[in-house]
Design an enzyme around this catalytic site. Structure first.
Site, PDB file in Angstrom:
ATOM      1  N   ARG A 208       0.831  -1.194   0.000  1.00 40.39           N
ATOM      2  CA  ARG A 208       0.000   0.000   0.000  1.00 40.39           C
ATOM      3  C   ARG A 208       0.871   1.250   0.000  1.00 40.39           C
ATOM      4  O   ARG A 208       1.981   1.254   0.549  1.00 40.39           O
ATOM      5  CB  ARG A 208      -0.906   0.034   1.233  1.00 40.39           C
ATOM      6  CG  ARG A 208      -1.909  -1.104   1.323  1.00 40.39           C
ATOM      7  CD  ARG A 208      -2.714  -0.988   2.616  1.00 40.39           C
ATOM      8  NE  ARG A 208      -3.731  -2.026   2.718  1.00 40.39           N
ATOM      9  CZ  ARG A 208      -3.554  -3.201   3.316  1.00 40.39           C
ATOM     10  NH1 ARG A 208      -2.372  -3.482   3.853  1.00 40.39           N
ATOM     11  NH2 ARG A 208      -4.529  -4.082   3.376  1.00 40.39           N
ATOM     12  N   LYS A 249      -2.659  -1.405   8.413  1.00 45.68           N
ATOM     13  CA  LYS A 249      -4.118  -1.319   8.386  1.00 45.68           C
ATOM     14  C   LYS A 249      -4.775  -2.383   9.253  1.00 45.68           C
ATOM     15  O   LYS A 249      -5.730  -2.109   9.985  1.00 45.68           O
ATOM     16  CB  LYS A 249      -4.603  -1.442   6.943  1.00 45.68           C
ATOM     17  CG  LYS A 249      -6.090  -1.186   6.766  1.00 45.68           C
ATOM     18  CD  LYS A 249      -6.453  -1.144   5.301  1.00 45.68           C
ATOM     19  CE  LYS A 249      -7.933  -0.822   5.106  1.00 45.68           C
ATOM     20  NZ  LYS A 249      -8.294  -0.750   3.663  1.00 45.68           N
ATOM     21  N   ARG A 321      -1.368  -1.147  -6.934  1.00 51.38           N
ATOM     22  CA  ARG A 321      -1.696  -2.310  -6.100  1.00 51.38           C
ATOM     23  C   ARG A 321      -2.775  -3.162  -6.758  1.00 51.38           C
ATOM     24  O   ARG A 321      -2.694  -4.398  -6.757  1.00 51.38           O
ATOM     25  CB  ARG A 321      -2.138  -1.819  -4.723  1.00 51.38           C
ATOM     26  CG  ARG A 321      -2.531  -2.899  -3.731  1.00 51.38           C
ATOM     27  CD  ARG A 321      -2.716  -2.248  -2.365  1.00 51.38           C
ATOM     28  NE  ARG A 321      -3.472  -3.058  -1.419  1.00 51.38           N
ATOM     29  CZ  ARG A 321      -2.967  -3.972  -0.616  1.00 51.38           C
ATOM     30  NH1 ARG A 321      -1.665  -4.243  -0.676  1.00 51.38           N
ATOM     31  NH2 ARG A 321      -3.724  -4.629   0.238  1.00 51.38           N
ATOM     32  N   HIS A 344      -4.266  -9.091   3.233  1.00 51.26           N
ATOM     33  CA  HIS A 344      -5.701  -9.145   3.516  1.00 51.26           C
ATOM     34  C   HIS A 344      -5.972 -10.232   4.547  1.00 51.26           C
ATOM     35  O   HIS A 344      -5.309 -11.270   4.551  1.00 51.26           O
ATOM     36  CB  HIS A 344      -6.493  -9.445   2.244  1.00 51.26           C
ATOM     37  CG  HIS A 344      -6.471  -8.327   1.257  1.00 51.26           C
ATOM     38  ND1 HIS A 344      -6.683  -8.514  -0.088  1.00 51.26           N
ATOM     39  CD2 HIS A 344      -6.246  -6.996   1.410  1.00 51.26           C
ATOM     40  CE1 HIS A 344      -6.604  -7.350  -0.718  1.00 51.26           C
ATOM     41  NE2 HIS A 344      -6.340  -6.425   0.176  1.00 51.26           N
ATOM     42  N   TYR A 354     -10.163  -6.052  -5.507  1.00 50.14           N
ATOM     43  CA  TYR A 354      -8.904  -5.914  -6.215  1.00 50.14           C
ATOM     44  C   TYR A 354      -8.776  -6.779  -7.451  1.00 50.14           C
ATOM     45  O   TYR A 354      -8.132  -6.414  -8.421  1.00 50.14           O
ATOM     46  CB  TYR A 354      -7.732  -6.239  -5.272  1.00 50.14           C
ATOM     47  CG  TYR A 354      -7.492  -5.168  -4.250  1.00 50.14           C
ATOM     48  CD1 TYR A 354      -6.627  -4.120  -4.506  1.00 50.14           C
ATOM     49  CD2 TYR A 354      -8.141  -5.191  -3.032  1.00 50.14           C
ATOM     50  CE1 TYR A 354      -6.401  -3.133  -3.571  1.00 50.14           C
ATOM     51  CE2 TYR A 354      -7.928  -4.201  -2.087  1.00 50.14           C
ATOM     52  CZ  TYR A 354      -7.051  -3.181  -2.369  1.00 50.14           C
ATOM     53  OH  TYR A 354      -6.829  -2.201  -1.442  1.00 50.14           O
TER      54      TYR A 354
END
Length: 377
Positions: A208, A249, A321, A344, A354
């Site tokens: 990211r 994240k 990404r 993820h 994505y």
């Protein structure tokens, strides 16, 4: 003879300037010893006393007493000033911009006691013609939190914003990914850019932008440990981000990624260009040597996109990404492996947001990228 008022009944007098009867009563004292006075006014004595009794009843019931002068803008300013102590400066600035641009101009002058659910519904429906659903939800959340804070501080009796549902807005710009030919053209165009290493690492590892902007040289291993059994390849440790708490994240986002050979070459040159910087220095910095923000990256990214023959208005750095995911998927990497590489927590986000193509065959991310882009290039 005029009957003397009993203790606690308060006072009643005529205000010549306002041409109204004013009824007052002391309901308590502050910790500093200052009297807490409630007032009611009316054109007649009876009306003034009735208004005063209503305020006393609210006070005794523990309800929030309305402060007539408090507006929606006042509530927003108070929340933005004192209610965001745990947020980053960039988040505070973003919220302030959204509030001033979309709330204050249309609802700001409205007194909190007069704000109705219908007012909020109409405001949201008007905004739905021009803004995305995600932005509408954020605006609703900002206003809701500001009024909640005002309610907790006795500025309004209830929060009508909480009664309103967020309508669907305009569809946002769909995310997309580069084709292999477009990705190759972008890598060539980036070679003469200060953003070269950033673009290579972003596209070939899927990290990211918030993770790359926080990356330090201490978390970059350009040599690996080839003598180990099994050998450890060159890698980057994606353990930090530019978020307010500095963490990634999610917990699953904290990961170590093997570097494709093309990334190793680009980062080695980048390291030399920086004059062999110390381990605690950021890998990617501005021309002035300061930390990058998303605006720095976007400004430097657009000329590269243009040199690659693409429209700069159609592409943003985050789509590197997306392209990483689609290129791996098209090359046969399984969705489970892609989810791990992207950090993820599961495959749902990878597949629904994505991923643009699906070919579930198990291959390694760095190995596949070496093959896709030709490690010797």
């Amino acid at each position: 003879m005029t009957k003397r008022r009993a203790r606690g009944e308060g006072g009643l007098h005529w205000d010549e300037s306002r041409q109204r009867w004013i009824a007052t009563v002391t309901v308590g004292y502050t910790p500093a010893g200052k009297r807490i006075v409630r007032k009611g006014s009316g054109k007649t004595k009876t009306e003034a006393r009735t208004k005063l009794r209503e305020k006393i009843r609210d006070y005794e019931n523990g309800l929030a007493l309305v402060q007539d002068g408090q507006t929606v803008a006042d509530a927003l300013n108070d929340w933005l000033t004192y209610g965001l102590s745990r947020q980053s400066e960039s988040t505070k600035a973003n919220y302030a911009t959204l509030a001033n641009s979309h709330i204050v101009g249309e609802l700001g002058a409205r007194k909190l006691r007069d704000l109705t659910a219908t007012d909020v519904d109409r405001w949201l429906m008007g905004k739905a013609q021009h803004l995305s659903t995600r932005t509408l939800r954020l605006l609703h959340s900002l206003l809701n939190r500001a009024v909640n804070r005002a309610m907790a501080r006795d500025k309004v009796k209830r929060n009508v914003v909480a009664l309103c549902a967020v309508p669907n807005g305009r569809g946002g710009r769909p995310s997309k990914s580069l084709t292999l030919d477009q990705a190759k053209a972008l890598l060539v165009a980036a070679e003469s850019s200060a953003l070269h290493a950033y673009i290579v690492v972003s596209l070939l590892t899927g990290a990211r932008t918030e993770e790359l902007r926080a990356l330090t040289w201490a978390h970059v291993d350009l040599k690996g440990k080839p003598a180990n059994e099994p050998p450890l390849p060159p890698s980057i440790q994606v353990w930090r981000s530019v978020r307010a708490d500095g963490d990634t994240k999610t917990r699953k986002s904290r990961r170590t990624l093997a570097l494709p050979a093309r990334c190793v070459i680009a980062l080695t040159i980048h390291h030399e260009d920086q004059g062999q910087p110390s381990a605690d220095r950021l890998v990617f910095v501005s021309a002035a040597g300061t930390a990058l923000d998303r605006h720095n990256v976007l400004r430097a990214f657009r000329p590269v996109v243009a040199r690659a023959g693409l429209d700069p208005r159609d592409w943003t750095p985050r789509e590197l990404r997306h392209s990483f995911v689609s290129l791996l998927s098209d090359s046969g990497v399984s969705i489970e492996q892609i989810a791990d590489l992207c950090g993820h927590s599961g495959t749902t986000v990878t597949e629904s947001v994505y991923r643009h193509q699906l070919r579930p065959v198990l291959l390694g991310g760095a190995v596949a990228m070496d093959r896709i882009f030709d490690a010797e290039a």
